[in-house]
Scaffold this active site. Structure first.
Site, mmCIF file in Angstrom:
data_model
loop_
_atom_site.group_PDB
_atom_site.id
_atom_site.type_symbol
_atom_site.label_atom_id
_atom_site.label_comp_id
_atom_site.label_asym_id
_atom_site.label_seq_id
_atom_site.Cartn_x
_atom_site.Cartn_y
_atom_site.Cartn_z
ATOM 1 N N CYS A 134 0.671 15.674 0.152
ATOM 2 C CA CYS A 134 1.279 14.363 -0.186
ATOM 3 C C CYS A 134 1.677 14.827 -1.972
ATOM 4 O O CYS A 134 2.902 14.894 -1.880
ATOM 5 C CB CYS A 134 0.494 13.419 -0.337
ATOM 6 S SG CYS A 134 -0.231 13.054 1.686
ATOM 7 N N HIS B 274 4.731 14.002 -4.007
ATOM 8 C CA HIS B 274 4.403 13.341 -4.698
ATOM 9 C C HIS B 274 4.219 13.066 -6.309
ATOM 10 O O HIS B 274 4.574 12.111 -7.373
ATOM 11 C CB HIS B 274 3.924 11.511 -3.783
ATOM 12 C CG HIS B 274 5.506 11.151 -2.888
ATOM 13 N ND1 HIS B 274 5.865 11.672 -2.961
ATOM 14 C CD2 HIS B 274 4.729 11.620 -1.720
ATOM 15 C CE1 HIS B 274 6.968 11.000 -1.421
ATOM 16 N NE2 HIS B 274 6.361 11.392 -1.221
ATOM 17 N N ARG C 158 5.468 3.817 6.593
ATOM 18 C CA ARG C 158 6.418 4.655 5.789
ATOM 19 C C ARG C 158 5.375 5.741 5.530
ATOM 20 O O ARG C 158 5.794 7.131 5.822
ATOM 21 C CB ARG C 158 6.417 3.957 4.631
ATOM 22 C CG ARG C 158 7.431 4.629 3.256
ATOM 23 C CD ARG C 158 8.891 4.595 3.793
ATOM 24 N NE ARG C 158 9.836 5.558 3.133
ATOM 25 C CZ ARG C 158 9.824 7.183 3.302
ATOM 26 N NH1 ARG C 158 9.123 7.283 4.243
ATOM 27 N NH2 ARG C 158 10.556 7.837 2.180
ATOM 28 N N CYS D 2 6.166 10.548 6.919
ATOM 29 C CA CYS D 2 5.503 11.381 5.844
ATOM 30 C C CYS D 2 5.259 12.281 6.159
ATOM 31 O O CYS D 2 5.541 13.708 6.397
ATOM 32 C CB CYS D 2 5.261 11.232 4.348
ATOM 33 S SG CYS D 2 6.735 10.358 3.420
HETATM 34 C C1 HEC Z 1 8.152 17.329 1.687
HETATM 35 C C2 HEC Z 1 7.819 16.875 0.955
HETATM 36 C C3 HEC Z 1 6.951 15.040 1.362
HETATM 37 C C4 HEC Z 1 5.351 14.979 1.460
HETATM 38 C C5 HEC Z 1 4.569 15.975 1.739
HETATM 39 C C6 HEC Z 1 5.252 13.837 1.459
HETATM 40 N N1 HEC Z 1 6.643 13.096 1.361
HETATM 41 FE FE1 HEC Z 1 6.332 10.953 1.195
HETATM 42 N N2 HEC Z 1 8.324 10.951 0.890
HETATM 43 C C7 HEC Z 1 8.967 12.254 0.271
HETATM 44 C C8 HEC Z 1 10.489 11.485 0.670
HETATM 45 C C9 HEC Z 1 11.551 12.284 0.567
HETATM 46 C C10 HEC Z 1 10.491 9.961 0.483
HETATM 47 C C11 HEC Z 1 11.660 8.977 -0.006
HETATM 48 C C12 HEC Z 1 11.823 9.245 -1.489
HETATM 49 C C13 HEC Z 1 10.909 8.273 -2.163
HETATM 50 O O1 HEC Z 1 11.118 7.464 -2.213
HETATM 51 O O2 HEC Z 1 9.713 9.314 -2.640
HETATM 52 C C14 HEC Z 1 9.240 10.370 0.171
HETATM 53 C C15 HEC Z 1 8.263 8.818 0.438
HETATM 54 C C16 HEC Z 1 7.502 8.563 0.059
HETATM 55 C C17 HEC Z 1 6.642 6.911 0.480
HETATM 56 C C18 HEC Z 1 8.191 5.244 -0.551
HETATM 57 C C19 HEC Z 1 8.141 5.295 -1.417
HETATM 58 C C20 HEC Z 1 8.747 3.974 -1.678
HETATM 59 O O3 HEC Z 1 9.126 3.841 -3.067
HETATM 60 O O4 HEC Z 1 9.033 3.061 -1.337
HETATM 61 C C21 HEC Z 1 5.364 7.007 0.350
HETATM 62 C C22 HEC Z 1 4.661 5.506 -0.178
HETATM 63 C C23 HEC Z 1 5.231 8.103 0.579
HETATM 64 N N3 HEC Z 1 6.789 9.109 0.795
HETATM 65 C C24 HEC Z 1 3.542 8.814 0.780
HETATM 66 C C25 HEC Z 1 3.739 9.862 1.102
HETATM 67 C C26 HEC Z 1 1.847 10.153 1.687
HETATM 68 C C27 HEC Z 1 0.903 9.414 1.464
HETATM 69 C C28 HEC Z 1 1.814 11.673 1.680
HETATM 70 C C29 HEC Z 1 1.243 12.195 2.289
HETATM 71 C C30 HEC Z 1 0.095 12.119 3.766
HETATM 72 C C31 HEC Z 1 4.052 11.807 2.162
HETATM 73 N N4 HEC Z 1 4.399 10.939 1.498
HETATM 74 C C32 HEC Z 1 3.796 12.970 2.154
HETATM 75 C C33 HEC Z 1 9.041 13.398 1.216
HETATM 76 C C34 HEC Z 1 7.213 13.746 1.515
#
Ligand code: HEC
Length: 304
Positions: free
Chosen positions: A218, A222, A261, A265
């Protein structure tokens, strides 16, 4: 004499307990403050900081499309804090928020009687506490999320539990969050015992563990990745990532929960997400919520 010794011992025990209670969040607090410092430095001026944070980004884009001088509170709207174009679309959406309907439905669910005459109101007399979830229940020795608390309420009243992703669950949470937001509440997650500290540590470990064939954590997206572009989206920062859920997502065309959400991811990482009410998921939420401590409760909201 005897009673004096007892009093002294009691005093020592109590003062040790309170000393520890104020200390269990020491590491977490250090993590939180460091993270804020990192994001404030990164987004003080994305173009100026290119060499350190955005070596592969387009210099022109960093200069013209990124907001500058961001501070802690700005991160409450996620990537919209820095991504100027996306923020413009977001502001337009907020003029007629697509989640209003969900808040109204949630309000109806709040007082709708169960078969036994109770209602969600019986379990949640105070709706201004959304920023205190997840928390550790001393009686059951388990972490409780807003989602699991709502389903626990239904189950203990002989009602059928709700799906944890959308529909009634997301609608009632929309109403709950909105009440906390209107009361001006902030995220206020506590770590006050060894068990809670351990839960935080496990949630943090999940966040930083690399998974799937791409070996992504994650945090790669992020923390290090925050502000970078993935396909057509700018990645959001860890700080402020959970304060605005549930969200009405244009891609879903409906309102959905934080668990939905996050699971998206995890699936993108090529993994099977933990069950929404599992301790593993709630510990991850606990870590995320702690990292947003001090930010205003801001849900529901709208996202692409
Ligand atoms: C390959 C890249 C990637 C990884 C690894 C990833 N994410 Fe994301 N995530 C994204 C993308 C692209 C979005 C949509 C854009 C944004 O708001 O960041 C997102 C959105 C989110 C959002 C919503 C944010 C908002 O403002 O609405 C959350 C919460 C989130 N991720 C949590 C996680 C968590 C917890 C993990 C690990 C389990 C994770 N992500 C792993 C790419 C990733």
């Amino acid at each position: 004499m005897f009673s004096k010794i007892v009093t002294t011992i009691a005093f020592l025990v109590i003062s040790t307990i309170s000393l520890n209670a104020s200390n269990f969040n020491k590491e977490a607090e250090k993590d939180r403050l460091e993270m804020i410092k990192y994001f404030e430095a990164k987004f003080e001026d994305a173009a100026k900081n290119q060499a350190r944070f955005f070596p592969y980004s387009d210099a022109q884009e960093l200069e013209t499309k990124y907001e500058k001088n961001l501070k802690f509170l700005d991160f409450n709207i996620g990537s919209y804090a820095y991504a100027k174009d996306a923020k413009f679309q977001y502001d337009e959406l907020k003029e007629m928020p697509p989640y209003e309907d969900a808040i109204e439905k949630g309000e109806e669910l709040y007082t709708k009687p169960f078969l036994n005459g109770n209602s969600l109101q019986t379990c949640f007399p105070d709706l201004t506490i959304a920023g205190t979830f997840p928390y550790y229940d001393e009686k059951t020795k388990k972490m409780v999320s807003l989602t699991s608390a709502i389903n626990d309420c239904l189950r203990s009243n002989g009602e059928k539990e709700w799906g944890t992703r959308k529909g009634s669950m997301a609608e009632f949470q929309a109403y709950f969050l909105n009440e906390s937001k209107e009361a001006g509440k902030i995220f206020d997650i506590k770590i006050e015992s060894q068990a809670q500290k351990d839960a935080y540590e496990r949630g943090k470990e999940y966040y930083y563990t690399q998974r799937g064939y791409l070996k992504l954590a994650c945090s790669n997206c992020h923390v290090d990745g925050a502000g970078k572009r993935v396909r057509n989206e700018i990645l959001s920062p860890l700080v402020g990532q959970v304060t605005h859920f549930p969200v009405y997502r244009l891609k879903w065309d409906e309102i959905g929960t934080l668990e939905r959400r996050i699971s998206g991811c995890v699936v993108d990482q090529g993994q099977v997400p933990p069950k929404d009410e599992s301790q593993e998921m709630i510990e991850l939420l606990y870590f995320l919520a702690y990292m947003s401590n001090g930010l205003p409760v801001d849900g529901p909201d709208v996202r692409k």
